[in-house]
Design a protein around this motif. Structure first.
Motif, mmCIF file in Angstrom:
data_model
loop_
_atom_site.group_PDB
_atom_site.id
_atom_site.type_symbol
_atom_site.label_atom_id
_atom_site.label_comp_id
_atom_site.label_asym_id
_atom_site.label_seq_id
_atom_site.Cartn_x
_atom_site.Cartn_y
_atom_site.Cartn_z
ATOM 1 N N LEU A 42 0.688 -1.160 -0.119
ATOM 2 C CA LEU A 42 -0.114 0.079 0.020
ATOM 3 C C LEU A 42 0.920 1.228 -0.031
ATOM 4 O O LEU A 42 1.782 1.297 0.822
ATOM 5 C CB LEU A 42 -0.832 -0.123 1.264
ATOM 6 N N ASP A 43 0.457 2.344 -0.883
ATOM 7 C CA ASP A 43 1.044 3.680 -0.770
ATOM 8 C C ASP A 43 -0.159 4.374 0.197
ATOM 9 O O ASP A 43 -1.305 3.938 0.262
ATOM 10 C CB ASP A 43 1.235 4.137 -2.209
ATOM 11 N N TYR A 93 -6.949 -8.375 2.722
ATOM 12 C CA TYR A 93 -5.757 -8.002 3.132
ATOM 13 C C TYR A 93 -5.451 -6.335 3.059
ATOM 14 O O TYR A 93 -4.712 -5.852 3.826
ATOM 15 C CB TYR A 93 -4.859 -8.580 1.855
ATOM 16 N N VAL A 94 -5.988 -5.736 1.894
ATOM 17 C CA VAL A 94 -5.826 -4.325 2.129
ATOM 18 C C VAL A 94 -6.179 -3.489 3.456
ATOM 19 O O VAL A 94 -5.540 -2.864 4.036
ATOM 20 C CB VAL A 94 -6.568 -3.656 0.885
ATOM 21 N N LEU A 95 -7.518 -4.026 3.806
ATOM 22 C CA LEU A 95 -8.091 -3.566 5.011
ATOM 23 C C LEU A 95 -7.162 -3.745 6.191
ATOM 24 O O LEU A 95 -6.928 -2.863 7.076
ATOM 25 C CB LEU A 95 -9.405 -4.033 5.240
ATOM 26 N N MET A 96 -6.751 -4.840 6.433
ATOM 27 C CA MET A 96 -5.597 -5.358 7.605
ATOM 28 C C MET A 96 -4.576 -4.625 7.437
ATOM 29 O O MET A 96 -4.130 -3.949 8.585
ATOM 30 C CB MET A 96 -5.756 -6.994 7.436
ATOM 31 N N GLN A 97 -3.832 -4.332 6.464
ATOM 32 C CA GLN A 97 -2.559 -3.752 6.442
ATOM 33 C C GLN A 97 -2.747 -2.165 6.655
ATOM 34 O O GLN A 97 -2.085 -1.623 7.147
ATOM 35 C CB GLN A 97 -1.939 -3.932 4.861
ATOM 36 N N SER A 117 -8.324 5.738 5.401
ATOM 37 C CA SER A 117 -9.363 5.817 4.313
ATOM 38 C C SER A 117 -8.974 4.692 3.434
ATOM 39 O O SER A 117 -7.855 4.718 2.764
ATOM 40 C CB SER A 117 -9.412 7.077 3.610
ATOM 41 N N VAL A 118 -10.072 3.724 3.281
ATOM 42 C CA VAL A 118 -9.486 2.567 2.665
ATOM 43 C C VAL A 118 -10.807 2.392 1.287
ATOM 44 O O VAL A 118 -11.890 2.727 1.506
ATOM 45 C CB VAL A 118 -9.574 1.350 3.421
ATOM 46 N N ASN A 119 -10.188 2.216 0.058
ATOM 47 C CA ASN A 119 -11.096 1.810 -1.149
ATOM 48 C C ASN A 119 -11.937 0.580 -1.025
ATOM 49 O O ASN A 119 -11.302 -0.442 -0.569
ATOM 50 C CB ASN A 119 -10.294 2.078 -2.407
ATOM 51 N N VAL A 120 -13.087 0.512 -1.021
ATOM 52 C CA VAL A 120 -13.910 -0.755 -1.028
ATOM 53 C C VAL A 120 -14.558 -0.860 -2.424
ATOM 54 O O VAL A 120 -15.373 0.103 -2.747
ATOM 55 C CB VAL A 120 -14.916 -0.871 0.021
ATOM 56 N N SER A 121 -14.548 -2.177 -2.888
ATOM 57 C CA SER A 121 -15.231 -2.296 -4.270
ATOM 58 C C SER A 121 -16.702 -2.979 -4.086
ATOM 59 O O SER A 121 -17.073 -3.347 -2.857
ATOM 60 C CB SER A 121 -14.484 -3.725 -5.021
ATOM 61 N N THR A 139 -11.664 -4.662 15.504
ATOM 62 C CA THR A 139 -11.514 -5.282 16.848
ATOM 63 C C THR A 139 -9.964 -5.726 16.948
ATOM 64 O O THR A 139 -9.350 -5.174 17.788
ATOM 65 C CB THR A 139 -12.535 -6.320 17.007
ATOM 66 N N GLU A 140 -9.446 -6.360 15.920
ATOM 67 C CA GLU A 140 -8.256 -7.140 16.004
ATOM 68 C C GLU A 140 -7.184 -5.965 16.063
ATOM 69 O O GLU A 140 -6.119 -6.277 16.615
ATOM 70 C CB GLU A 140 -8.095 -8.027 14.811
ATOM 71 N N THR A 141 -7.429 -5.106 15.119
ATOM 72 C CA THR A 141 -6.235 -3.953 15.125
ATOM 73 C C THR A 141 -6.554 -2.655 16.059
ATOM 74 O O THR A 141 -5.736 -1.958 16.444
ATOM 75 C CB THR A 141 -6.310 -3.496 13.759
#
Ligand code: C2E
Ligand code: MG
Ligand code: MG
Ligand code: MG
Length: 292
Positions: A42-43, A93-97, A117-121, A139-141
């Motif tokens: 990710l950038d 993966y993206v959301l977790m990272q 801010s995370v892009n979601v399809s 919760t986990e993070t």
């Protein structure tokens, strides 16, 4: 406008790189292994207030460091991943990272940490397992819901069975910020905007790029009305793809709230954002009492 009507503003990477239609299927089939091999990264591009200086949010942008093709832009593989379902694993993966990085920035400086801010399809949101996964990741993070923003295009809100809308409402009720991405590129049905569980409207790059010295008065009137409508509905307006000082000044004059683009910051590595935040923290302490 047509040229930029797809994702992003336009491809940042060399579009002529070696892929043809038959290679697309191959590329797509390689996604699960590439995920396991850690080829996706990710950038993060800062989103800044137009009046003020503290970074409001950073948008996570996925890239694929492909062993043969070099670094691929999301424009080159998100559609493929959507078509064959790999977007679920990639999105997870993206959301977790992204949440992990957000957690590290928060631990470094709780006061100055940006919203992630995370892009979601649209494909992800339509999957019944998606909502639980988002909640679990938070919760986990240890990221409180109000520190997460999800960016969705209109397509995500428009499924017939209302499932996505219900999932987004649930997240919004929990405090997650929902942003409408690329507003102005699709059908942009103004009447339904007020019905959506939104907090942020992101004005698409092509809109913003119409702001130049030679722009006609109507361009400004249209933009001003959209920012006005956004505010009237109680949402925040963010401008994408701000490349010039002139655009930034005009957007500020139109009362647009926040902005993102090369004029402010290119997409950065996690370390790049960390350095920015450290600088920001030093400034804050410096201006308060001279203590560092
Ligand atoms: P987006 O969400 O609208 O992201 C903004 C795009 O504009 C990014 O392209 C960013 O690098 C680019 N950009 C930022 N500032 C400027 C500027 O001043 N000028 C120009 N010309 N471009 C600018 P990128 O990284 O290639 O991403 C393209 C699209 O891919 C994104 O558009 C988003 O729709 C999608 N995408 C990226 N990451 C993800 C992801 O993790 N999941 C999903 N589902 N989609 C993603
Ligand atoms: Mg876009
Ligand atoms: Mg986006
Ligand atoms: Mg966008």
């Amino acid at each position: 406008w047509a040229k930029s009507a797809g994702r992003g503003c336009y491809a940042v990477f060399d579009p002529a790189r070696g892929r043809r239609e038959h290679a697309r299927a191959e590329l797509s089939a390689a996604i699960p292994e590439a995920l396991a091999a850690g080829e996706f990264f990710l950038d993060y591009q800062p989103i800044v207030p137009l009046s003020g200086d503290r970074i409001d949010a950073v948008e996570a942008l996925v890239r694929w460091r492909h062993p043969d093709l070099g670094v691929l832009s999301p424009v080159e593989f998100i559609d493929l991943a959507e078509d064959d379902g790999h977007i679920m694993a990639l999105g997870a993966y993206v959301l977790m990272q992204a949440c992990r990085a957000a957690r590290r920035w928060y631990d470094l400086d709780p006061e100055g940490a940006p919203i992630i801010s995370v892009n979601v399809s649209a494909v992800e949101v339509a999957d019944p397992s998606w909502l639980t996964r988002v909640e679990k990741t938070l919760t986990e993070t240890g990221i409180p819901p109000h520190r997460l923003q999800l960016e969705l295009t209109e397509r995500a809100f428009m499924a017939d069975d209302g499932g996505p809308l219900a999932a987004l409402r649930a997240l919004a009720d929990a405090g997650v910020r929902i942003a409408l991405d690329d507003f102005g590129t699709g059908y942009s049905n103004l009447a339904y905007l007020g019905q959506l569980p939104l907090q942020v409207v992101k004005l698409a790059g092509p809109f913003v790029q119409r702001i130049r010295d030679s722009a006609g008065a109507t361009d400004f009137v249209v933009l001003e009305s959209i920012v006005g409508l956004t505010h009237a509905l109680g949402f925040t307006a963010t401008a994408e793809c701000v490349e010039t000082r002139f655009q930034a000044e005009q957007l500020r004059a139109l009362h647009c709230d926040t902005a993102q683009g090369w004029y402010f910051h290119r997409p950065l590595t996690e370390e790049g954002v960390t350095e920015l935040l450290e600088g920001q923290r030093r400034d804050r302490h410096g201006s308060v009492g001279g203590t560092v």
